[in-house]
Scaffold this motif. Structure first.
Motif, PDB file in Angstrom:
ATOM      1  N   MET A 111       0.772  -1.529   0.135  1.00  0.00           N
ATOM      2  CA  MET A 111       0.076  -0.085   0.159  1.00  0.00           C
ATOM      3  C   MET A 111       0.731   1.759  -0.016  1.00  0.00           C
ATOM      4  O   MET A 111       2.140   1.282   0.672  1.00  0.00           O
ATOM      5  N   GLN A 112       0.138   2.260  -0.786  1.00  0.00           N
ATOM      6  CA  GLN A 112       0.826   3.518   0.097  1.00  0.00           C
ATOM      7  C   GLN A 112       0.256   4.713  -0.075  1.00  0.00           C
ATOM      8  O   GLN A 112      -1.277   4.674  -0.567  1.00  0.00           O
ATOM      9  N   ASP A 113       0.352   5.267   1.253  1.00  0.00           N
ATOM     10  CA  ASP A 113      -1.144   6.482   1.419  1.00  0.00           C
ATOM     11  C   ASP A 113      -2.035   6.132   1.190  1.00  0.00           C
ATOM     12  O   ASP A 113      -2.927   6.470   1.470  1.00  0.00           O
ATOM     13  N   GLY A 114      -2.145   4.649   2.093  1.00  0.00           N
ATOM     14  CA  GLY A 114      -3.427   4.136   2.353  1.00  0.00           C
ATOM     15  C   GLY A 114      -4.208   3.239   1.716  1.00  0.00           C
ATOM     16  O   GLY A 114      -5.522   2.954   1.542  1.00  0.00           O
ATOM     17  N   ASN A 115      -4.119   3.112   0.704  1.00  0.00           N
ATOM     18  CA  ASN A 115      -4.069   3.298  -1.144  1.00  0.00           C
ATOM     19  C   ASN A 115      -3.614   1.596  -1.488  1.00  0.00           C
ATOM     20  O   ASN A 115      -1.838   1.810  -1.547  1.00  0.00           O
ATOM     21  N   THR A 116      -4.190   0.354  -1.869  1.00  0.00           N
ATOM     22  CA  THR A 116      -3.212  -0.567  -2.185  1.00  0.00           C
ATOM     23  C   THR A 116      -2.826  -0.157  -3.638  1.00  0.00           C
ATOM     24  O   THR A 116      -3.503  -0.435  -5.177  1.00  0.00           O
ATOM     25  N   MET A 117      -1.606  -0.514  -3.811  1.00  0.00           N
ATOM     26  CA  MET A 117      -0.897  -0.741  -4.753  1.00  0.00           C
ATOM     27  C   MET A 117      -0.710  -2.036  -5.791  1.00  0.00           C
ATOM     28  O   MET A 117      -1.035  -1.708  -6.797  1.00  0.00           O
ATOM     29  N   ARG A 118      -0.414  -3.081  -5.183  1.00  0.00           N
ATOM     30  CA  ARG A 118      -0.327  -4.730  -5.527  1.00  0.00           C
ATOM     31  C   ARG A 118      -0.243  -5.374  -4.284  1.00  0.00           C
ATOM     32  O   ARG A 118      -0.516  -5.653  -2.954  1.00  0.00           O
ATOM     33  N   ASN A 119      -1.556  -6.683  -4.805  1.00  0.00           N
ATOM     34  CA  ASN A 119      -1.655  -7.405  -3.775  1.00  0.00           C
ATOM     35  C   ASN A 119      -0.738  -7.829  -4.110  1.00  0.00           C
ATOM     36  O   ASN A 119      -0.182  -8.792  -4.793  1.00  0.00           O
ATOM     37  N   ASN A 120      -1.418  -9.297  -3.485  1.00  0.00           N
ATOM     38  CA  ASN A 120      -0.348 -10.591  -3.655  1.00  0.00           C
ATOM     39  C   ASN A 120       1.202 -10.854  -3.191  1.00  0.00           C
ATOM     40  O   ASN A 120       2.146 -11.858  -3.925  1.00  0.00           O
ATOM     41  N   TYR A 121       1.439 -10.075  -2.587  1.00  0.00           N
ATOM     42  CA  TYR A 121       3.146 -10.072  -2.588  1.00  0.00           C
ATOM     43  C   TYR A 121       3.728 -11.540  -2.331  1.00  0.00           C
ATOM     44  O   TYR A 121       2.701 -12.212  -1.738  1.00  0.00           O
TER      45      TYR A 121
END
Length: 366
Positions: A111-121
C-alpha cells in the motif's frame, strides 16, 4: 484458469500452466491479478504462476466457479516505511490511515498512502507467528524489499525517496516486537560479464557472498573476484558456469549482469542441472558450448521466454524474456520446496517455470 490450462472465452490458449487447480485441497489459496501492462497472473498459495495472458482489458471483475469438489471459498485479505519525520507525525489508529508519504505491507498487500498498489506480494504478514523476523530495505535504486526470516521477498515497490523511517503497527494479535539488528542482509548475488577481455577491480575474499562459481567451467570463461565473477573472454559461446555447491530448497542463486557485448545476439540462459561440477572433468568433451546442448544429465533452463528440459521445449511465453536483460539486471533461480523451478528477475518471482525438479541439483548459467 482451469486445471493447469488457461482459457479465453472457452478456448484453451495455454497448456500446462502453473499449479494444477484440480490438485488443490482445503486451505489452499488462489489469487488472480491484472497488472498495469495488461498481463494476467494467477497465484497459488501466494506463489506467482507466471504470465497467463496478455492484453487483458482494464475493466475486469474476478470470477470464481465452485465446481466439482470445491464447495466453499472465502475472500482473504503492518509494516512499512515513511518519509514523515516521527516528530511531525500525528499518529492515527492504524498505519493504513497514514495518507501521505508512506509505503507499507499489510497482509499480502503493498500500500501507498493508504491505497493498495499491489496484491499477493511474496509473503503474508497475517501468517507470521511468534519468533518470526521481518526486515525492510530501501536499496540504492529506490526499491523497497521485505525480508522474512532473512529471506528476500522481492521488490515490493519502487521510486522511494532516499530519506525514510521504518514504521511498524502493533495491530491485531501482534502485541510485542523487538529490534533484532540493523545490519544489511547477506548479498547472495554474483557478478556476470559476457564482455571481451577488460580489467576488473578484484576484491578477495568477498564479504557477504554466499555462493561461488565452480572452477570447472566453459573454456572461454575466466573466473575472477575469488570465484564470484565470471567473464567470457572470447567469442560468443562456451560460457557455461556452475555453482560451487548444491542449492538447498528455496535457496536463491542470483547473478548480476555487469557488462554486455552488443556485437552478438542472444542473452543469458539460466536454470538447474543434476550434473555435478566434479563430474565435468571426467568427461572427454567437458561442458558444451551452450546450456541448450547440455543433455548428459537432466537439466532445466530458461532461454529467452522458453523453458526447456534437456533441450526439449516445455513451455513458451514464460515470465520476463531473457533477451531483454541488460547491464544491472539481476537474475536468480531456485528450486522450491514443492520441486518446482522459479526464475527471479530483479528480485521478482516470475512464477513456476518447471515442475518435478530432482532433489539434487546444481545451478548453472551461461
Amino acid at each position: 484458469m482451469t486445471g493447469n490450462g488457461v482459457m479465453h472465452n472457452g478456448t484453451t490458449i495455454l497448456d500446462e500452466y502453473g499449479h494444477n487447480l484440480d490438485r488443490l485441497k482445503a486451505g489452499d489459496t488462489v489469487g488472480v491479478m491484472r497488472k498495469e501492462d495488461g498481463s494476467l497472473h494467477f497465484f497459488v498459495n501466494n506463489v506467482d504462476q507466471g504470465l497467463a495472458a496478455s492484453n487483458v482489458p482494464s475493466s475486469v471483475y474476478a470470477v470464481v466457479d465452485l465446481y466439482g469438489q470445491a464447495a466453499q471459498a472465502t475472500i482473504i485479505d503492518d509494516t512499512g516505511v515513511t518519509a514523515i519525520r516521527p516528530e511531525d507525525l500525528e499518529f492515527p489508529s492504524t498505519m493504513t490511515d497514514i495518507d501521505y508519504d508512506t509505503w507499507m505491507l499489510s497482509g499480502t498487500a503493498i500500500m501507498q498512502d493508504g491505497n493498495t498498489m499491489r496484491n499477493n506480494y511474496g509473503c503474508d504478514l497475517d501468517s507470521l507467528t511468534t519468533g518470526s523476523r521481518i526486515g525492510m530495505m530501501r536499496n540504492l535504486n529506490g526499491d523497497l524489499h521485505y525480508y522474512i526470516n532473512g529471506v528476500d521477498q522481492g521488490v515490493a515497490c519502487s521510486g522511494l525517496p532516499p530519506e525514510l523511517y521504518a514504521v511498524v503497527d502493533l495491530y491485531g494479535q501482534c502485541v510485542q516486537v523487538s529490534i533484532t539488528s540493523g545490519s544489511p542482509p547477506v548479498d547472495n548475488s554474483l557478478s556476470l560479464s559476457n564482455a571481451t577481455e577488460k580489467s576488473f577491480p578484484i576484491h578477495s575474499p568477498v564479504p557477504g557472498i554466499a555462493h561461488r562459481f565452480h572452477s570447472n567451467c566453459g573454456k572461454n570463461v575466466a573466473l575472477q573476484n575469488d570465484g564470484c565473477r565470471a567473464v567470457r573472454i572470447h567469442g560468443f559461446s562456451h560460457g557455461v558456469v556452475l555453482s560451487l555447491k548444491e542449492l538447498r530448497s528455496d535457496e536463491v542463486f542470483e547473478v548480476k549482469i555487469d557488462e554486455i557485448d552488443e556485437q552478438w545476439s542472444g542473452s543469458l540462459h539460466m536454470g538447474l542441472t543434476t550434473l555435478q561440477p566434479l563430474d565435468v572433468s571426467c568427461t572427454s568433451s567437458g561442458l558444451p558450448s551452450s546450456l541448450l546442448e547440455l543433455r548428459s544429465k537432466v537439466s532445466w533452463l530458461v532461454s529467452g521466454s522458453e523453458v526447456r528440459r534437456n533441450g526439449t521445449l516445455q513451455k513458451q511465453n514464460y515470465g520476463f524474456s531473457m533477451e531483454r536483460l541488460t547491464v544491472g539486471n539481476r537474475v536468480g533461480v531456485k528450486r522450491a520446496a514443492d520441486d518446482t523451478m522459479h526464475i527471479l528477475v530483479d528480485g521478482e518471482d516470475m512464477g513456476v517455470a518447471a515442475a518435478g525438479i530432482a532433489k539434487v541439483s546444481d545451478r548453472q548459467l551461461a
